[in-house]
Structure formats: structure tokens, C-alpha cells
Design an enzyme around this catalytic site. Structure first.
Site, PDB file in Angstrom:
ATOM      1  N   LYS A  13       0.834  -1.214   0.000  1.00  0.00           N
ATOM      2  CA  LYS A  13       0.000   0.000   0.000  1.00  0.00           C
ATOM      3  C   LYS A  13       0.865   1.260   0.000  1.00  0.00           C
ATOM      4  CE  LYS A  13      -2.191  -0.843   3.896  1.00  0.00           C
ATOM      5  NZ  LYS A  13      -1.581  -2.111   4.314  1.00  0.00           N
ATOM      6  N   ARG A  88      -9.146   1.410   9.171  1.00  0.00           N
ATOM      7  CA  ARG A  88      -8.814   0.017   9.473  1.00  0.00           C
ATOM      8  C   ARG A  88      -9.927  -0.661  10.258  1.00  0.00           C
ATOM      9  NH1 ARG A  88      -2.860   0.857   9.269  1.00  0.00           N
ATOM     10  NH2 ARG A  88      -1.772  -1.129   9.369  1.00  0.00           N
ATOM     11  N   ARG A 127      12.169  -6.693   4.833  1.00  0.00           N
ATOM     12  CA  ARG A 127      12.287  -5.321   4.337  1.00  0.00           C
ATOM     13  C   ARG A 127      13.059  -4.408   5.290  1.00  0.00           C
ATOM     14  NH1 ARG A 127       5.943  -3.197   4.574  1.00  0.00           N
ATOM     15  NH2 ARG A 127       5.853  -3.018   6.838  1.00  0.00           N
ATOM     16  N   ARG A 161      11.748  -1.621  10.799  1.00  0.00           N
ATOM     17  CA  ARG A 161      10.672  -1.254  11.708  1.00  0.00           C
ATOM     18  C   ARG A 161      10.606  -2.263  12.852  1.00  0.00           C
ATOM     19  NH1 ARG A 161       5.313  -0.012   8.201  1.00  0.00           N
ATOM     20  NH2 ARG A 161       4.403  -0.948  10.059  1.00  0.00           N
ATOM     21  N   ARG A 172      -0.233  -8.486  13.527  1.00  0.00           N
ATOM     22  CA  ARG A 172      -0.764  -7.452  12.618  1.00  0.00           C
ATOM     23  C   ARG A 172      -1.720  -8.092  11.601  1.00  0.00           C
ATOM     24  NH1 ARG A 172       4.613  -4.911  10.567  1.00  0.00           N
ATOM     25  NH2 ARG A 172       3.269  -3.632   9.263  1.00  0.00           N
TER      26      ARG A 172
HETATM   27  P1  AMP Z   1       1.193   0.666   9.036  1.00  0.00           P
HETATM   28  O1  AMP Z   1       2.416   1.491   8.808  1.00  0.00           O
HETATM   29  O2  AMP Z   1      -0.008   1.148   8.283  1.00  0.00           O
HETATM   30  O3  AMP Z   1       1.440  -0.804   8.874  1.00  0.00           O
HETATM   31  O4  AMP Z   1       0.805   0.884  10.594  1.00  0.00           O
HETATM   32  C1  AMP Z   1       1.694   0.508  11.634  1.00  0.00           C
HETATM   33  C2  AMP Z   1       0.930   0.370  12.940  1.00  0.00           C
HETATM   34  O5  AMP Z   1       0.337   1.619  13.294  1.00  0.00           O
HETATM   35  C3  AMP Z   1      -0.249  -0.616  12.914  1.00  0.00           C
HETATM   36  O6  AMP Z   1       0.166  -1.961  13.140  1.00  0.00           O
HETATM   37  C4  AMP Z   1      -1.122  -0.082  14.049  1.00  0.00           C
HETATM   38  O7  AMP Z   1      -0.592  -0.417  15.318  1.00  0.00           O
HETATM   39  C5  AMP Z   1      -0.952   1.423  13.881  1.00  0.00           C
HETATM   40  N1  AMP Z   1      -1.956   1.987  12.946  1.00  0.00           N
HETATM   41  C6  AMP Z   1      -1.728   2.574  11.733  1.00  0.00           C
HETATM   42  N2  AMP Z   1      -2.877   2.985  11.169  1.00  0.00           N
HETATM   43  C7  AMP Z   1      -3.864   2.643  12.034  1.00  0.00           C
HETATM   44  C8  AMP Z   1      -5.277   2.766  12.001  1.00  0.00           C
HETATM   45  N3  AMP Z   1      -5.913   3.330  10.966  1.00  0.00           N
HETATM   46  N4  AMP Z   1      -5.984   2.299  13.073  1.00  0.00           N
HETATM   47  C9  AMP Z   1      -5.365   1.743  14.135  1.00  0.00           C
HETATM   48  N5  AMP Z   1      -4.033   1.565  14.218  1.00  0.00           N
HETATM   49  C10 AMP Z   1      -3.273   2.012  13.183  1.00  0.00           C
END
Ligand code: AMP
Length: 216
Positions: A13, A88, A127, A161, A172
Site C-alpha cells: 500500500k 482500518r 524489508r 521497523r 498485525r
Molecule cells: P502501518 O504502517 O499502516 O502498517 O501501521 C503501523 C501500525 O500503526 C499498525 O500496526 C497499528 O498499530 C498502527 N496503525 C496505523 N494505522 C492505524 C489505524 N488506521 N488504526 C489503528 N491503528 C493504526
């Protein structure tokens, strides 16, 4: 056009959002990036979100909805927003519909990137990024041309990360299936959903997204 990119962690994404941002002059909003910035800055929000993110769970709806509301308010959005990693949950999707309706706008299209879970674990755990410029790499799919040196900026420090460890990736994915996947139905009922094969290589996914959006 306001566009939502939906899909499990590691589906690509972020990569596709960046490409779309340039091609269609859209403003990319990534709640993951905003939360990581808050953690790095040591803000109150970062303190609240950091542990939850390291466990691979979702941060409470109110916090992320607040972040998005602030950004949507302060930005005119240009040609529109690309939402990467938000919504989400159903509550987040409903809040987004309300936020955009207040501006006389709506979500115009939702692209779901389909990938299988086993491939995702390999994709994510391999990654890493350049610590200086953020260029993304992967142990198997994209290594720097000169080992240990960033192709883009020449940097020699790389970072991973903390939530890309295998056990965290599994939680996740669990959160995705339990809380985020119901959004596929939510947007299908609104007749906004476009599905693309996220297993294809980056350029092919990009072309498929373009075709889906041009037909929207
Ligand atoms: P991402 O970079 O989108 O994979 O997000 C990393 C982490 O941030 C996720 O595993 C969640 O803990 C938190 N996070 C990001 N976006 C959201 C969201 N829209 N709702 C809840 N938690 C989020």
C-alpha cells in the site's frame, strides 16, 4: 478523487500510495507514518500509541480519527487524498465518510490489494529502509546495487521497523483479518471496491490500479 488503499500489512500500500501521489497529484495520508512520527517525537500521542504498535495491535479509533481529522482540516487536499492504512475498522470508515461529507466530498474509490498471508510474512520480515533518505529495500527482492550503500543517497545506515519481526507481523495480520477485512464488504455495498492482485510486481500492480481508477 479521494481514494482508499486497503490490504494487509506488506501488501504494498505504501509503495503504491507514493506512486499514485506523484502520478495523480493526490495528497497521501498514512496513519502509520503519522504514528511513527509521533513515537519518534516522543509526544503524548506517541507514548500512547508506541507500545500498542510494537505488539502489532490497532491503536484506538479515537486517536487515529483525530489525526486524520486534523490533516483533512488543515489541507485543501489538492486533487484529493490517498488514504494509506486508514480506515482500518468500520468505526473509522464511518468517521471518514462523515469527515468528507462535512467538506461536501466522499470516498470515490477503494482499491483492495489481495495477497496471501505466507507471502506477506516473507515480504515484511525481509524489508528495511535507508536510515538517511527512507528508500525501501528487501533482502530477497531489492538489494542495493553496491552492498551496504543506498542507491539513492549513498547512505550506509539502514533501519528496520520494530513491528516487522515475525511474531509481531502475525498479530498485525490477525488484526487485519478480524478488524479491517470487514471493510471489504462495507465498501462493496457502496459499490466503490476495486480489487487488484497485490502479488504481481510493482509496475504491474500500478498499471492494474490505474485501469481500475480510470474505469471508476
Ligand atoms: P502501518 O504502517 O499502516 O502498517 O501501521 C503501523 C501500525 O500503526 C499498525 O500496526 C497499528 O498499530 C498502527 N496503525 C496505523 N494505522 C492505524 C489505524 N488506521 N488504526 C489503528 N491503528 C493504526
Amino acid at each position: 478523487m479521494n481514494l482508499v488503499l486497503l490490504g494487509p500489512p506488506g501488501a504494498g500500500k505504501g509503495t503504491q500510495a507514493k506512486l499514485l501521489e506523484d502520478r495523480r497529484s493526490l495528497v497521501k495520508l498514512s496513519t502509520g507514518d503519522m504514528l511513527r512520527a509521533a513515537v519518534a517525537a516522543g509526544s503524548e500521542l506517541g507514548r500512547q500509541a508506541g507500545d500498542i504498535m510494537e505488539r502489532g495491535e490497532l491503536v484506538p479509533d479515537a486517536l487515529v480519527i483525530g489525526l486524520i481529522a486534523e490533516r483533512v482540516d488543515e489541507d485543501d487536499g489538492g486533487n484529493g487524498f490517498i488514504l494509506d492504512g486508514f480506515p482500518r475498522t468500520i468505526a473509522q470508515a464511518e468517521a471518514l465518510d462523515r469527515l468528507l461529507a462535512d467538506r461536501g466530498q466522499k470516498v470515490d474509490a477503494v482499491v483492495v490489494m489481495r495477497v496471501n498471508d505466507d507471502a506477506l510474512v516473507d515480504r515484511i520480515t525481509g524489508r528495511y529502509t535507508c536510515a538517511r533518505c527512507g528508500e525501501g529495500y528487501h533482502e530477497a527482492f531489492k538489494t542495493p546495487k553496491v552492498p551496504g550503500v543506498c542507491d539513492r543517497c549513498g547512505g550506509t545506515e539502514f533501519a528496520r521497523r520494530p513491528d516487522d519481526k515475525e511474531e509481531v507481523v502475525r498479530s498485525r495480520l490477525k488484526a487485519y483479518h478480524a478488524q479491517t477485512e470487514p471493510l471489504i464488504d462495507y465498501y462493496e455495498r457502496q459499490e466503490k471496491l476495486k480489487s487488484v492482485d497485490g502479488m504481481a510486481e510493482i509496475g504491474a500492480v500500478q498499471e492494474e490500479i490505474d485501469r481500475a481508477l480510470d474505469a471508476a
